[in-house]
Design a protein around this motif. Structure first.
Motif, PDB file in Angstrom:
ATOM      1  N   SER A 127      34.807  51.077  31.589  1.00 40.80           N
ATOM      2  CA  SER A 127      34.965  50.275  30.368  1.00 40.80           C
ATOM      3  C   SER A 127      36.245  49.452  30.399  1.00 40.80           C
ATOM      4  O   SER A 127      36.253  48.274  30.033  1.00 40.80           O
ATOM      5  CB  SER A 127      34.985  51.184  29.134  1.00 40.80           C
ATOM      6  OG  SER A 127      33.738  51.791  28.953  1.00 40.80           O
ATOM      7  N   TYR A 128      37.324  50.068  30.841  1.00 48.10           N
ATOM      8  CA  TYR A 128      38.620  49.378  30.930  1.00 48.10           C
ATOM      9  C   TYR A 128      38.519  48.179  31.860  1.00 48.10           C
ATOM     10  O   TYR A 128      39.008  47.090  31.549  1.00 48.10           O
ATOM     11  CB  TYR A 128      39.683  50.362  31.424  1.00 48.10           C
ATOM     12  CG  TYR A 128      41.068  49.799  31.522  1.00 48.10           C
ATOM     13  CD1 TYR A 128      41.904  49.769  30.405  1.00 48.10           C
ATOM     14  CD2 TYR A 128      41.569  49.319  32.732  1.00 48.10           C
ATOM     15  CE1 TYR A 128      43.193  49.258  30.487  1.00 48.10           C
ATOM     16  CE2 TYR A 128      42.856  48.814  32.827  1.00 48.10           C
ATOM     17  CZ  TYR A 128      43.667  48.785  31.699  1.00 48.10           C
ATOM     18  OH  TYR A 128      44.943  48.286  31.785  1.00 48.10           O
ATOM     19  N   SER A 171      35.884  46.457  32.593  1.00 48.63           N
ATOM     20  CA  SER A 171      35.074  45.419  31.959  1.00 48.63           C
ATOM     21  C   SER A 171      35.863  44.690  30.862  1.00 48.63           C
ATOM     22  O   SER A 171      35.878  43.464  30.811  1.00 48.63           O
ATOM     23  CB  SER A 171      33.808  46.049  31.378  1.00 48.63           C
ATOM     24  OG  SER A 171      33.055  45.100  30.699  1.00 48.63           O
ATOM     25  N   GLU A 172      36.536  45.472  30.016  1.00 44.44           N
ATOM     26  CA  GLU A 172      37.306  44.898  28.905  1.00 44.44           C
ATOM     27  C   GLU A 172      38.455  44.008  29.378  1.00 44.44           C
ATOM     28  O   GLU A 172      38.843  43.065  28.685  1.00 44.44           O
ATOM     29  CB  GLU A 172      37.883  46.018  28.026  1.00 44.44           C
ATOM     30  CG  GLU A 172      36.848  46.794  27.261  1.00 44.44           C
ATOM     31  CD  GLU A 172      37.407  48.097  26.695  1.00 44.44           C
ATOM     32  OE1 GLU A 172      38.645  48.323  26.747  1.00 44.44           O
ATOM     33  OE2 GLU A 172      36.588  48.912  26.217  1.00 44.44           O
ATOM     34  N   HIS A 173      39.022  44.318  30.538  1.00 44.97           N
ATOM     35  CA  HIS A 173      40.182  43.587  31.036  1.00 44.97           C
ATOM     36  C   HIS A 173      39.836  42.655  32.203  1.00 44.97           C
ATOM     37  O   HIS A 173      40.733  42.151  32.874  1.00 44.97           O
ATOM     38  CB  HIS A 173      41.289  44.567  31.450  1.00 44.97           C
ATOM     39  CG  HIS A 173      41.860  45.301  30.281  1.00 44.97           C
ATOM     40  ND1 HIS A 173      41.303  46.445  29.761  1.00 44.97           N
ATOM     41  CD2 HIS A 173      42.940  45.029  29.506  1.00 44.97           C
ATOM     42  CE1 HIS A 173      42.005  46.859  28.733  1.00 44.97           C
ATOM     43  NE2 HIS A 173      43.010  46.014  28.548  1.00 44.97           N
TER      44      HIS A 173
END
Length: 175
Positions: free
Chosen positions: A29-30, A32-34
Motif C-alpha cells: 500500500s505504501y 502504491s500511495e507514494h
C-alpha cells in the motif's frame, strides 16, 4: 507447569508471521500511495552485504515451516532456492508457513523433542542438536533475526511502522 516444545515455539512463530504478513500488505500500500517502484522496496537491504527483503521472508519460512517439517527426519538443510519475487509471492509463502504451523501436533512434537537432528549445509553435517535445542537455539533465533530485519528494512525505507506492527497480536488475558 512446564511449557511444551509446541507452546515454546509454534504460537510465537504464528504471531510474528501474522505481523510480517500485515507488514507486506502495508508495504504494498505504501508503495502504491507514494508511487514507488516495486523493485525499490523489494530490492532494499540494510547494508550492501546483506540480503534483500524477499530473502528474509524465505528465511522465516525456512526457520518455521521447513524446520518443523524436516526436524523429524533427523536432517535439516535450509532451502533458499525459491525466494519470493513480489508481494503476492511473499504473502503466499507466509500463508504456507501459517497453514503448516496450524497442523503441527503438540503431541507429535513432544514425542520427537529429544531426537537428534543434524544441520546439513553443502552436504556436510555441521552441527547436531536435539530437536528441542535445534528449534529453540537455532531456528527460533534465526526466525526472529530475519523477521526483525524485514521490519527494519521497511522502516529504513520510510514505512510508518511501529512496534505493534512487529508484535502484531500478543496473547493477552481476556482477548
Amino acid at each position: 507447569m512446564p511449557l511444551t516444545l509446541h507452546q515454546a515455539f509454534v504460537p510465537s512463530c504464528v504471531q510474528i508471521l501474522q505481523g510480517v504478513r500485515a507488514q507486506v500488505d502495508k508495504a504494498e500500500s505504501y508503495e502504491s500511495e507514494h508511487a514507488i517502484e516495486p523493485s525499490e522496496l523489494i530490492a532494499a537491504k540494510l547494508v550492501d552485504d546483506m540480503w534483500p527483503l524477499p530473502y528474509h521472508v524465505r528465511s522465516i519460512w525456512v526457520h518455521s515451516k521447513l524446520a518443523l517439517e524436516l526436524a523429524p527426519t533427523g536432517e535439516f538443510s535450509p532451502d533458499f532456492t525459491d525466494r519470493p519475487s513480489d508481494w503476492d509471492a511473499m504473502r503466499s509463502m507466509i500463508d504456507d508457513a501459517l497453514a503448516n504451523l496450524d497442523k503441527v501436533s503438540p503431541v507429535d512434537l513432544e514425542v520427537i523433542a529429544e531426537n537428534r537432528v543434524h544441520f546439513v549445509l553443502g552436504g556436510k553435517r555441521l552441527m547436531e542438536f536435539t530437536v528441542q535445542d535445534f528449534l529453540l537455539s537455532f531456528s527460533q533465533p534465526n526466525f526472529y533475526f530475519h523477521a526483525t530485519t524485514f521490519y527494519d528494512i521497511l522502516r529504513m525505507k520510510g514505512l510508518p511502522l511501529v512496534k505493534r506492527d512487529y508484535l502484531f497480536a500478543p496473547r493477552i488475558i481476556g482477548s
